[in-house]
Motif scaffolding. Structure first.
Motif, mmCIF file in Angstrom:
data_model
loop_
_atom_site.group_PDB
_atom_site.id
_atom_site.type_symbol
_atom_site.label_atom_id
_atom_site.label_comp_id
_atom_site.label_asym_id
_atom_site.label_seq_id
_atom_site.Cartn_x
_atom_site.Cartn_y
_atom_site.Cartn_z
ATOM 1 N N ARG A 155 37.102 -25.435 26.528
ATOM 2 C CA ARG A 155 36.483 -24.106 26.549
ATOM 3 C C ARG A 155 37.118 -23.133 25.565
ATOM 4 N N ILE A 173 38.089 -34.130 25.962
ATOM 5 C CA ILE A 173 38.263 -35.451 26.585
ATOM 6 C C ILE A 173 36.919 -36.162 26.599
ATOM 7 N N ASN A 194 37.762 -31.700 37.651
ATOM 8 C CA ASN A 194 37.213 -32.781 36.824
ATOM 9 C C ASN A 194 38.157 -33.146 35.692
ATOM 10 N N GLU A 195 38.639 -32.131 34.984
ATOM 11 C CA GLU A 195 39.514 -32.424 33.846
ATOM 12 C C GLU A 195 40.829 -33.018 34.329
ATOM 13 N N GLY A 210 46.196 -21.741 29.132
ATOM 14 C CA GLY A 210 46.649 -23.128 29.199
ATOM 15 C C GLY A 210 47.224 -23.395 30.580
ATOM 16 N N GLY A 211 47.053 -24.628 31.069
ATOM 17 C CA GLY A 211 47.553 -24.954 32.402
ATOM 18 C C GLY A 211 46.543 -24.639 33.488
ATOM 19 N N VAL A 212 45.362 -24.145 33.090
ATOM 20 C CA VAL A 212 44.287 -23.939 34.062
ATOM 21 C C VAL A 212 43.266 -25.064 33.837
ATOM 22 N N TYR A 213 43.058 -25.853 34.864
ATOM 23 C CA TYR A 213 42.162 -26.997 34.741
ATOM 24 C C TYR A 213 41.006 -26.886 35.732
ATOM 25 N N SER A 214 39.905 -27.556 35.407
ATOM 26 C CA SER A 214 38.923 -27.879 36.434
ATOM 27 C C SER A 214 39.440 -29.157 37.087
ATOM 28 N N MET A 224 31.615 -32.237 30.882
ATOM 29 C CA MET A 224 31.964 -32.624 32.236
ATOM 30 C C MET A 224 33.292 -32.032 32.714
ATOM 31 N N CYS A 225 34.199 -31.698 31.781
ATOM 32 C CA CYS A 225 35.539 -31.308 32.224
ATOM 33 C C CYS A 225 35.886 -29.850 31.951
ATOM 34 N N ILE A 237 48.734 -26.397 23.926
ATOM 35 C CA ILE A 237 49.112 -26.668 25.318
ATOM 36 C C ILE A 237 50.041 -27.878 25.432
ATOM 37 N N ARG A 284 45.356 -22.556 22.986
ATOM 38 C CA ARG A 284 44.895 -23.733 23.736
ATOM 39 C C ARG A 284 45.147 -25.023 22.961
#
Ligand SMILES: Cc1cc2nc3c(=O)[nH]c(=O)nc-3n(C[C@H](O)[C@H](O)[C@H](O)COP(=O)(O)OP(=O)(O)OC[C@H]3O[C@@H](n4cnc5c(N)ncnc54)[C@H](O)[C@@H]3O)c2cc1C
Ligand SMILES: Cc1cc2nc3c(=O)[nH]c(=O)nc-3n(C[C@H](O)[C@H](O)[C@H](O)COP(=O)(O)OP(=O)(O)OC[C@H]3O[C@@H](n4cnc5c(N)ncnc54)[C@H](O)[C@@H]3O)c2cc1C
Ligand code: SF4
Ligand code: SF4
Ligand code: FES
Lengths: 278, 494
Positions: free
Chosen positions: A225, A215, B261-262, B255-259, A220-221, A258, A255
């Motif tokens: 990863r 993004i 921020n994201e 998948g489906g794990v976010y910070s 930052m996000c 997703i 990933r």
């Protein structure tokens, strides 16, 4: 606002745009990428800097149409401007005189590998390029890649150009044939994965350029990863180039999937808005 | 006509969207005062001779003065009174933690009913904007010097506005395609409508500030280039604390794990909540777990709820220790967010497609206090259990993003990577100032604005020799009075 100076379809589904972006062109180095947004409602998608001209202040991008964002980019014409065009991002390739290097390019990966091959050639390396595609009509920039290579091998799945077969075949032959310092592989994930598996028994370092979903692309996000040698890394700021022998390929592939369902939904809406009957 | 209603005792409540309704939309939750309500609330202020409320505000808004104007029905004038020290009242009125700032220091707080300073601030700013009464300051004569601002968050915007007024040519460089910083990408629409942020930025641009979007300082251009070939006389860095933290437990890359921020950037900046009208997708969980107990966790939880999920907040301490504002916890609970307190995740579970499908947690109990004075949570043996979850949002704080600092030689950092700066924002590097979250760690909007203001004054002093006011006592206080309060800071740890 970055204006498109020229736009053409290189081969079916693959487009090349030359964009006015003097500040980015001044800085650009091989291996770096950009974030592009076609319009205000669009996604931020990463695209590699396929070429740059500091004097003209231009950046070239090459992309393959696969979903909403890349189709939107393909709809744009010379004279139009991208809503956002940001960069240069990521680490540039480490260019040195390593000796002999093999450049393995798959499909649209030819575009990002070209500036790296050129820089390696300029640094004095012996450059051997292997360029693969599904068939003859999807091959592009063969002349460009050949012009910076000491040896240039073309592979197609159907044998319509060059040799018939996969890029990993000549890769293995060359590794058996001569001393190679480094391999670069850029293209679809399976191709990068199998190139890495091919070079592994030879103990030759293999650099791949990962295309995880991004993004902000500034660290930052954490959305980008990946797992490299059991350590979590952010592709945008730690990469995009990594040691192919350390990449967790299954995780990367999962990933990338997703949003498969959402991407289809978005693309259906794109087609509907264009008046295409589903 | 002259007959005055008796002064009311309690705060005038602010109308809100019904929790059931608002849990399904992204419209703003509190609806704001009407002019009558605002005047009635303003009447409650007794216009203290020594207004302690002013000391509670990090930028010392002239609180009694503006409230008096509200009571008189002079709303636009009231807004201008606030703007003497705070350029973004529509935003601060909404997001300031007033209960630990201005309102905490109001004399009526002892009785549990402080004047609703935030609501009044919000009201007058909205009134001024909605009735097209915004006045632009007169064009000032340029002094021939140029200042570059890095980051269009509250610290950068404030520094830009003040420097513009001092006569500098000001350019803001912003990495994203929209200005506002956390106001744009972090705080959700239902707490801070984005058109308000846009209007505040338009105001600066109208004043003459140049805004360069999509320019990443450290990548597109470096600080040394700004000061060198680009000819800027000073640089202010206000890049915020944009680095996600993860728990460091197994399964975090499913998948489906976010910070947070994201998740919040997708939803707010990229408007994924309007997908597919906007192109950026977001995982819509049926069972959502948010880990953390701060405001960011509340924002993530309430966003997930609006996207149709059953949402639980997993927090390892007790409710009293949650760093989030009480109001936000209350709003979240009203809307249906569940709190799983004294619970800590130890592993994220996934299915064969590497998508999250559960969370292995342990129960905690409170033990001895730690360095911060809060009871330390301790694991209860054999308390492992699994919570079903198809969306997991990490909201355990943020760190300093090294992208800019790595590319800036000569800039001293502390051990966590934040920029070292004095109380005026001056860094170790010649001609470079910094402020906001990149100096303090995640704090508040108004503190970031205060930092921008201080740096602007210091830059003016160093570049033009115009001395900063030596008198540190706020204008709104009697001449011989000074604020005695210790500086306040939100606890950034969760
Ligand atoms: C560093 C980097 C450099 C790249 N360089 C090029 C290039 O030079 N030329 C080129 O054609 N492609 C390149 N890509 C891939 C390109 O970004 C994706 O093809 C594009 O985002 C697809 O978007 P879409 O909306 O058209 O397709 P969609 O239908 O949205 O998605 C198709 C697939 O593209 C990938 N994708 C989707 N969204 C994103 C996103 N925001 N970021 C990254 N990947 C995404 C996913 O794997 C997805 O399954 C690069 C990717 C990265 C990370
Ligand atoms: C979800 C969330 C909710 C919050 N809620 C509240 C609240 O209710 N009340 C409150 O007072 N505070 C709240 N906060 C905290 C508050 O938002 C921050 O303290 C404040 O925004 C800090 O301002 P800043 O100017 O330092 O940085 P930021 O707001 O972070 O802005 C920094 C800007 O710099 C840009 N930038 C970064 N790097 C570069 C670069 N290299 N080049 C160019 N530009 C760059 C960023 O894109 C961004 O726009 C919240 C924070 C979050 C994350
Ligand atoms: S700026 Fe914030 S702290 Fe200051 S008076 Fe306004 S609401 Fe209170
Ligand atoms: S302390 Fe309270 S009552 Fe006194 S001036 Fe401030 S807001 Fe009014
Ligand atoms: S894309 Fe956000 S951290 Fe890499």
């Amino acid at each position: 606002m970055s204006q498109i100076l020229s736009m053409r379809e290189l081969v079916p589904t693959i487009y090349e745009a030359v964009v006015k972006a003097p500040e980015i062109a001044k800085k650009a180095k091989a291996g770096e990428f950009l974030v592009v947004m076609p319009d205000e409602k669009g996604e931020r998608i990463p695209l590699t800097i396929a070429d740059f001209d500091r004097d003209e202040g231009t950046i070239t991008i090459v992309f393959m149409t696969i979903g909403t964002s890349t189709y939107k980019l393909a709809d744009m014409k010379a004279g139009d401007s991208y809503y956002a065009f940001v960069g240069p991002l990521g680490h540039s390739s480490e260019i040195e005189n390593y000796g002999t290097v093999i450049m393995v390019a798959g499909g649209v990966g030819t575009a990002p590998i070209y500036p790296i091959a050129r820089a390696l050639k300029e640094a004095g390396n012996k450059v051997i390029s292997i360029q693969g595609s599904r068939s003859k009509e999807l091959l592009f920039w063969e002349d460009r890649l050949a012009s910076v290579s000491d040896e240039h091998i073309i592979m197609t799945d159907d044998g319509t150009a060059g040799r018939k077969g996969l890029v990993t075949e000549p890769l293995k032959e060359i590794l058996e044939r001569e001393e190679v310092a480094q391999v670069y592989a850029i293209g679809p994930v399976p191709m990068m994965k199998f190139s890495s598996l091919t070079s592994k028994p030879f103990g030759v370092k293999t650099i791949v350029s990962l295309n995880s979903i991004m993004i902000d692309a500034t660290g930052m996000c954490g959305g980008c990863r990946v797992n490299i040698g059991n350590e979590t890394k952010f592709t945008c700021v730690d990469g995009p180039e990594f040691d192919g022998h350390l990449v967790d390929w299954n995780l990367l592939m999962s990933r990338q999937k997703i949003y498969t369902h959402e991407e289809k939904c978005s693309f259906d809406l794109y087609l509907e808005n264009k008046g295409v009957k589903l | 006509m002259n007959e005055k209603k008796p002064r009311r005792k309690d705060r005038v409540p602010m109308p809100e969207q019904d929790p059931k309704v608002r849990a399904t939309n992204f419209k703003e939750v509190p609806l704001g005062y009407t002019p009558e309500m605002a005047m009635e609330e303003a009447e409650r202020c007794v216009q203290c001779k020594v207004p302690s409320c002013v000391c509670g505000c990090p930028v010392n808004v002239h609180i009694p003065a503006f409230i008096k104007l509200v009571a008189e029905g002079k709303f636009a004038e009231a807004a201008r009174e606030i703007k003497k020290t705070n350029a973004l009242p529509a935003i601060c009125g909404r997001v300031c933690p007033q209960e630990v700032q201005c309102e905490e220091q109001c004399v009526f707080n002892k009785m549990g009913r402080p004047i609703a300073i935030g609501r009044l601030e919000r009201f007058v700013a909205d009134y001024e904007r909605n009735n097209d009464l915004i006045e632009y300051p007169a064009q000032v004569e340029k002094n021939g010097k140029k200042v570059a601002i890095v980051g269009a968050g509250p610290s950068g915007l404030t520094a830009a506005g003040d420097l513009e007024q001092y006569g500098y040519e000001v350019t803001i460089f912003e990495a994203f395609h929209k200005p506002g910083g956390v106001l744009m990408y972090g705080i959700p629409e239902f707490r801070l409508p984005k058109d308000i942020v846009e209007k505040e930025v338009d105001y600066l641009v109208h004043m003459g500030v140049e805004l360069k979007l999509n320019e990443i300082v450290g990548k597109t251009v470096t600080i040394d280039e700004l000061l060198g070939e680009r000819g800027y006389d000073a640089v202010f860095i206000g890049v915020g604390a944009g680095l996600p933290k993860f728990l460091g437990i197994p399964g975090e890359n499913f998948g489906g794990v976010y910070s947070a921020n994201e998740y919040l950037t997708r939803s707010n900046l990229m408007k994924a909540y309007l997908f597919p009208e906007y192109d950026t997708p977001i995982v819509k969980g049926k069972n959502v777990c948010v880990v953390g107990g701060g405001n960011v966790a509340m924002d993530a939880a309430r966003t997930a709820l609006r996207l149709g999920g059953n949402v639980s907040i997993v927090y390892r301490r007790a409710r009293e220790q949650m760093p989030a504002r009480q109001e936000e916890i209350h709003h979240a609970e009203e809307e249906g967010v569940k709190l799983c307190l004294l619970t800590n995740p130890v592993e994220i579970l996934g299915n064969e497609d590497n998508m999250v499908n559960g969370l292995k947690c342990v129960k905690m109990e409170l033990g001895e206090p730690d360095e911060s004075g809060r009871s330390r949570p301790v694991v209860i043996p054999d308390s492992e259990h699994v919570i079903v979850a198809d969306l997991f949002i990490n909201s355990i704080g943020a760190g300093a993003n090294p992208l800019l600092t790595l590319s800036t030689p000569g800039l001293e950092l502390n051990k966590w990577g934040y920029i070292e700066a004095d109380e005026w924002g001056k860094t170790s590097k010649d001609k470079v100032w910094a402020g906001g979250d990149i100096v303090t760690g995640m704090a508040t909007v108004i503190e970031a604005m205060g930092a921008g203001k201080n740096a602007a004054m210091d830059i003016h002093e160093k570049l033009m020799g115009i001395m900063k006011p030596t008198d540190t006592s706020p204008e709104a206080l009697p001449d011989d009075m000074e604020c005695q309060l210790p500086p306040k800071r939100q606890d950034p740890t969760t």
